[in-house]
Write a protein that holds these residues in place. Structure first.
Motif, PDB file in Angstrom:
ATOM      1  N   VAL A 239      12.278  72.800  14.684  1.00 54.52           N
ATOM      2  CA  VAL A 239      13.441  72.956  15.566  1.00 54.52           C
ATOM      3  C   VAL A 239      13.605  71.671  16.363  1.00 54.52           C
ATOM      4  O   VAL A 239      12.675  71.238  17.053  1.00 54.52           O
ATOM      5  CB  VAL A 239      13.282  74.151  16.534  1.00 54.52           C
ATOM      6  N   VAL A 240      14.774  71.077  16.267  1.00 53.40           N
ATOM      7  CA  VAL A 240      15.085  69.889  17.057  1.00 53.40           C
ATOM      8  C   VAL A 240      15.387  70.313  18.492  1.00 53.40           C
ATOM      9  O   VAL A 240      15.924  71.398  18.738  1.00 53.40           O
ATOM     10  CB  VAL A 240      16.277  69.133  16.436  1.00 53.40           C
ATOM     11  N   LEU A 241      15.038  69.483  19.445  1.00 50.87           N
ATOM     12  CA  LEU A 241      15.264  69.753  20.864  1.00 50.87           C
ATOM     13  C   LEU A 241      16.668  70.273  21.141  1.00 50.87           C
ATOM     14  O   LEU A 241      17.657  69.723  20.665  1.00 50.87           O
ATOM     15  CB  LEU A 241      15.037  68.471  21.668  1.00 50.87           C
ATOM     16  N   ARG A 242      16.734  71.355  21.898  1.00 52.68           N
ATOM     17  CA  ARG A 242      17.999  71.882  22.430  1.00 52.68           C
ATOM     18  C   ARG A 242      18.099  71.520  23.903  1.00 52.68           C
ATOM     19  O   ARG A 242      17.094  71.521  24.611  1.00 52.68           O
ATOM     20  CB  ARG A 242      18.037  73.406  22.304  1.00 52.68           C
ATOM     21  N   LEU A 243      19.324  71.275  24.380  1.00 49.13           N
ATOM     22  CA  LEU A 243      19.532  70.936  25.787  1.00 49.13           C
ATOM     23  C   LEU A 243      20.645  71.790  26.392  1.00 49.13           C
ATOM     24  O   LEU A 243      21.698  71.272  26.804  1.00 49.13           O
ATOM     25  CB  LEU A 243      19.871  69.445  25.932  1.00 49.13           C
ATOM     26  N   PRO A 244      20.442  73.111  26.482  1.00 50.79           N
ATOM     27  CA  PRO A 244      21.437  73.952  27.143  1.00 50.79           C
ATOM     28  C   PRO A 244      21.473  73.651  28.640  1.00 50.79           C
ATOM     29  O   PRO A 244      20.570  72.985  29.171  1.00 50.79           O
ATOM     30  CB  PRO A 244      20.920  75.372  26.875  1.00 50.79           C
ATOM     31  N   PRO A 245      22.520  74.111  29.351  1.00 59.78           N
ATOM     32  CA  PRO A 245      22.585  73.877  30.796  1.00 59.78           C
ATOM     33  C   PRO A 245      21.300  74.308  31.493  1.00 59.78           C
ATOM     34  O   PRO A 245      20.709  75.329  31.165  1.00 59.78           O
ATOM     35  CB  PRO A 245      23.776  74.742  31.230  1.00 59.78           C
ATOM     36  N   GLY A 246      20.879  73.536  32.444  1.00 58.87           N
ATOM     37  CA  GLY A 246      19.603  73.787  33.115  1.00 58.87           C
ATOM     38  C   GLY A 246      18.530  72.913  32.509  1.00 58.87           C
ATOM     39  O   GLY A 246      17.919  72.079  33.194  1.00 58.87           O
ATOM     40  N   THR A 247      18.294  73.070  31.242  1.00 61.36           N
ATOM     41  CA  THR A 247      17.350  72.208  30.535  1.00 61.36           C
ATOM     42  C   THR A 247      17.895  70.787  30.461  1.00 61.36           C
ATOM     43  O   THR A 247      17.160  69.815  30.654  1.00 61.36           O
ATOM     44  CB  THR A 247      17.105  72.736  29.110  1.00 61.36           C
ATOM     45  N   ARG A 248      19.178  70.677  30.181  1.00 55.49           N
ATOM     46  CA  ARG A 248      19.798  69.363  30.015  1.00 55.49           C
ATOM     47  C   ARG A 248      19.582  68.487  31.252  1.00 55.49           C
ATOM     48  O   ARG A 248      19.143  67.326  31.143  1.00 55.49           O
ATOM     49  CB  ARG A 248      21.294  69.538  29.742  1.00 55.49           C
ATOM     50  N   GLU A 268      25.567  60.990  23.461  1.00 50.89           N
ATOM     51  CA  GLU A 268      26.350  60.972  22.230  1.00 50.89           C
ATOM     52  C   GLU A 268      25.867  62.019  21.234  1.00 50.89           C
ATOM     53  O   GLU A 268      26.658  62.593  20.480  1.00 50.89           O
ATOM     54  CB  GLU A 268      26.256  59.591  21.570  1.00 50.89           C
ATOM     55  N   LEU A 269      24.575  62.285  21.237  1.00 50.25           N
ATOM     56  CA  LEU A 269      23.956  63.127  20.215  1.00 50.25           C
ATOM     57  C   LEU A 269      24.173  64.610  20.456  1.00 50.25           C
ATOM     58  O   LEU A 269      24.228  65.406  19.510  1.00 50.25           O
ATOM     59  CB  LEU A 269      22.453  62.813  20.174  1.00 50.25           C
ATOM     60  N   TYR A 270      24.333  65.027  21.743  1.00 46.55           N
ATOM     61  CA  TYR A 270      24.392  66.450  22.081  1.00 46.55           C
ATOM     62  C   TYR A 270      25.782  66.879  22.501  1.00 46.55           C
ATOM     63  O   TYR A 270      26.497  66.155  23.202  1.00 46.55           O
ATOM     64  CB  TYR A 270      23.392  66.759  23.204  1.00 46.55           C
ATOM     65  N   ASP A 271      26.152  68.112  22.087  1.00 45.08           N
ATOM     66  CA  ASP A 271      27.440  68.655  22.497  1.00 45.08           C
ATOM     67  C   ASP A 271      27.288  69.401  23.822  1.00 45.08           C
ATOM     68  O   ASP A 271      26.198  69.462  24.404  1.00 45.08           O
ATOM     69  CB  ASP A 271      28.039  69.554  21.410  1.00 45.08           C
ATOM     70  N   ARG A 272      28.373  70.001  24.299  1.00 42.00           N
ATOM     71  CA  ARG A 272      28.347  70.653  25.610  1.00 42.00           C
ATOM     72  C   ARG A 272      27.426  71.858  25.649  1.00 42.00           C
ATOM     73  O   ARG A 272      26.892  72.211  26.699  1.00 42.00           O
ATOM     74  CB  ARG A 272      29.765  71.071  26.000  1.00 42.00           C
ATOM     75  N   ALA A 273      27.249  72.518  24.505  1.00 44.41           N
ATOM     76  CA  ALA A 273      26.360  73.689  24.458  1.00 44.41           C
ATOM     77  C   ALA A 273      24.890  73.294  24.415  1.00 44.41           C
ATOM     78  O   ALA A 273      24.017  74.146  24.555  1.00 44.41           O
ATOM     79  CB  ALA A 273      26.701  74.541  23.236  1.00 44.41           C
ATOM     80  N   SER A 277      23.632  66.885  17.159  1.00 43.92           N
ATOM     81  CA  SER A 277      24.557  66.619  16.064  1.00 43.92           C
ATOM     82  C   SER A 277      24.047  67.252  14.775  1.00 43.92           C
ATOM     83  O   SER A 277      22.885  67.083  14.412  1.00 43.92           O
ATOM     84  CB  SER A 277      24.686  65.101  15.868  1.00 43.92           C
ATOM     85  N   PRO A 278      24.893  68.014  14.060  1.00 43.91           N
ATOM     86  CA  PRO A 278      24.457  68.647  12.809  1.00 43.91           C
ATOM     87  C   PRO A 278      23.891  67.645  11.807  1.00 43.91           C
ATOM     88  O   PRO A 278      22.905  67.929  11.124  1.00 43.91           O
ATOM     89  CB  PRO A 278      25.732  69.303  12.288  1.00 43.91           C
ATOM     90  N   GLY A 279      24.503  66.468  11.713  1.00 41.57           N
ATOM     91  CA  GLY A 279      24.013  65.466  10.778  1.00 41.57           C
ATOM     92  C   GLY A 279      22.607  65.010  11.110  1.00 41.57           C
ATOM     93  O   GLY A 279      21.749  64.882  10.226  1.00 41.57           O
ATOM     94  N   TYR A 280      22.367  64.776  12.405  1.00 44.33           N
ATOM     95  CA  TYR A 280      21.031  64.365  12.833  1.00 44.33           C
ATOM     96  C   TYR A 280      20.022  65.483  12.576  1.00 44.33           C
ATOM     97  O   TYR A 280      18.939  65.252  12.029  1.00 44.33           O
ATOM     98  CB  TYR A 280      21.047  64.003  14.316  1.00 44.33           C
ATOM     99  N   GLU A 281      20.382  66.698  12.968  1.00 47.17           N
ATOM    100  CA  GLU A 281      19.458  67.819  12.807  1.00 47.17           C
ATOM    101  C   GLU A 281      19.118  68.046  11.334  1.00 47.17           C
ATOM    102  O   GLU A 281      17.948  68.265  10.979  1.00 47.17           O
ATOM    103  CB  GLU A 281      20.063  69.085  13.411  1.00 47.17           C
ATOM    104  N   GLN A 282      20.102  67.980  10.475  1.00 48.34           N
ATOM    105  CA  GLN A 282      19.852  68.177   9.045  1.00 48.34           C
ATOM    106  C   GLN A 282      18.956  67.077   8.487  1.00 48.34           C
ATOM    107  O   GLN A 282      18.098  67.335   7.627  1.00 48.34           O
ATOM    108  CB  GLN A 282      21.189  68.217   8.295  1.00 48.34           C
ATOM    109  N   ARG A 283      19.140  65.856   8.967  1.00 49.84           N
ATOM    110  CA  ARG A 283      18.293  64.753   8.493  1.00 49.84           C
ATOM    111  C   ARG A 283      16.839  64.973   8.882  1.00 49.84           C
ATOM    112  O   ARG A 283      15.927  64.816   8.050  1.00 49.84           O
ATOM    113  CB  ARG A 283      18.800  63.417   9.052  1.00 49.84           C
TER     114      ARG A 283
END
Length: 317
Positions: A239-248, A268-273, A277-283
């Motif tokens: 699992v690649v790092l997630r950064l939801p609000p609070g954690t971010r 650049e890599l993380y969206d608002r949620a 990035s799907p491409g990065y995570e898949q790689r």
């Protein structure tokens, strides 16, 4: 004192809501939970949709823990308070038994809002009762932990048919000290995996969180998977790092101090949620899958444990 006066007293009480409801005992916030089974946030990245967490907050103080925002709803902050003000659901066993009586049998994750074998468990010893309740109800469950205390319950977990996922995202001790200051080192967790497997527990490794630009280099991933395989794990779930609000905010605040040149790249890599990035995570997950294939390890979310009959069928005589 009349009702108006009572309302006034309550209105000027500026303590966080959790401090008004909880009993502080041994440094923990002891509460009586109204429910213990809850939805897993979509950003969590794990296989289960429902979770059971006897503790909220975690002494392991992992900077990238995705459960941090839960403390905000208690009137606490998602940073230092999450690490030091641990909430205990003291009635977790009785509440779980009541909820399992009408549960549909969906698999449960145990320990999502805080490690279920963190130091609070030494004081409250809730896990044996929870394991027994889940085993009796024949509900498939996976325990997520970084703590060697889980070995205390190895026999109970094996008997209940539980899966255990030990979190080992990297084997670089310098990174561990910076981002998981309250948790044991990678070597101790690898030894924990071996001990659980030897005790007959279905033990996998949750390779999480993989940290972009810090622990995702090809040689780092290869070293981690190689040592996981050597420990005898039954599989790897990356699992690649997630950064939801609070954690971010908490993680990026640390990153700005420790690695300021990486902040813009993370933005650049993380969206608002808080999803990468799907491409990065898949790689990254693709690289880990290839490494697992080399070392003969299953990779990805495991199939749920087979649900056993709640009441064993009587054999005909």
């Amino acid at each position: 004192m009349g009702w108006d006066a009572l309302s006034l007293v309550d209105a000027v009480d500026e303590r966080p809501p959790i401090e008004r409801r909880a009993v502080v005992r041994d440094g923990f916030y002891e509460t009586q939970a109204r429910a213990v089974i809850e939805r897993v946030p979509e950003t969590a990245g794990i296989a289960q949709s429902w979770a059971l967490s006897p503790y909220r907050g975690c002494a392991h103080a992992c900077r990238g823990c995705g459960a941090r925002s839960g403390h905000r709803r208690l009137g606490l902050d998602a940073g230092r308070d999450f690490d030091t003000r641990v909430v205990v659901k003291a009635n977790a066993v009785s509440r779980l038994r009541a909820e399992l009586a009408r549960w549909g049998g969906e698999p449960l994750a145990v320990g999502v809002s805080g490690d279920c074998y963190q130091p609070a468990e030494r004081v409250y010893t809730l896990m044996p009762g929870l394991i027994a309740a889940l085993g009796e109800a024949a509900v498939p469950f996976t325990v997520y932990t970084r703590s060697p205390l889980v070995l205390r319950d190895a026999a109970l977990l094996a008997e209940a048919g539980a899966q255990v996922a030990v979190s080992i995202a990297f084997v670089d001790e310098r990174i561990r000290r910076a981002v998981e200051p309250g948790a044991g080192g990678a070597q101790s967790r690898l030894e924990l995996v071996s001990a659980l497997v030897e005790a007959g527990v279905d033990c996998r490794v949750l390779m999480a969180p993989v940290l972009p630009l810090l622990s995702d280099a090809a040689d780092q991933l290869a070293a981690t998977v190689r040592r996981i395989a050597g420990a005898g794990a039954r599989g790897v779930e990356p699992v690649v790092l997630r950064l939801p609000p609070g954690t971010r905010e908490w993680y990026l605040g640390w990153l700005a101090e420790a690695h300021p040149h990486l902040v813009a790249r993370y933005e650049e890599l993380y969206d608002r949620a808080g999803l990468p990035s799907p491409g990065y995570e898949q790689r990254i997950t693709g690289q880990i899958a290839q490494l697992c294939q080399v070392y003969g390890l299953p990779c990805g979310a495991p199939p749920p444990p087979v649900r056993r009959p709640r009441f064993p069928q009587l054999s005909l005589v």
